[in-house]
Scaffold this motif. Sequence first.
Motif: not given
Length: 305
Positions: A79-94
């Motif tokens: 949910r955090f990854a989505s809240a900061v504008g990413f499709s999911g955790y993999p996209a945020l981690r990238e």
Amino acid sequence: MPSPQQARAQASAITSGRAGQDTEVSPTSQLRTLFDRPRLSPGQRRIAQYLIEHITEAAFLSITDLADRAGVSQPSVTRFASAVGFSGYPALRERLQSIALGTLAGGPAEESRGNELQAAVDAEIENLENLRRDLADADRVIEVGRHLSASAPLTVLGLRISVSLAEYFAYAARRIHPDVRLVTLGGSVAYDALLQSREAGGTWVLAFSMPRHAQETLTAVRVARNAGLKVALITDLALGPIADEADVTFATGTGSRLVFDSYAAPGVMCAALLQAMTDADPERTQARLDEYEQVADQHQFFLKD
């Protein structure tokens, strides 16, 4: 002859203008911009703060490991990854990995930290380097300096461990501002001072909140906002309940390697805002400094060098 303080006020004016395309932005600043969302939950802010403090390691963690280290559930990380504008955790981690790899590639070679005192100095040097990058664009400092200069009275709030920074700022600000009110006691004493400041025509409060962040500071900031005062905050966290209440937040790192924190970067941030206040009204600044030097000479405030 002007005093050294007067000469610095004349010669050190902050120049406006945004940083060029090739200006290096600190990893901390990149992450704060990435996570700057007003509606993050307390758990999401905990994740953000963990990533800010451990970017070079955290960027390569699995979702399970990150959840464990931040003290939240795996769905909270998603949910955090989505809240900061990413499709999911993999996209945020990238994205986090690109920031972390840039930090590792662009940083100096690891050197021996020596003893613990030297390590504490190294940590403060890093804080100052991050602040230097943050100040590449001085426009926000200039704007807030104008607001603080124009607020009459100007209230400076610092409770508990933050008292020393507030006292330093207020002491210097009184040399260039006609009505500076220092608040270093919480509870009803702070409330009375804030309400009286607003009734007297004040428009801004400069507040300090250093670790450990006091509940009474949060309450006082809320009282100020409810009274109609704007709040500029100097703190070590860009995310959190006190930063959420402030109109403008200047987040600077604090030294935490020794038993008690040190405040090299917040101290420089204070000096930068004081400089911006002198630049906002140079005629008043020079008149007040001239008057002060005359009084200081008359009463022999200072030893001769």
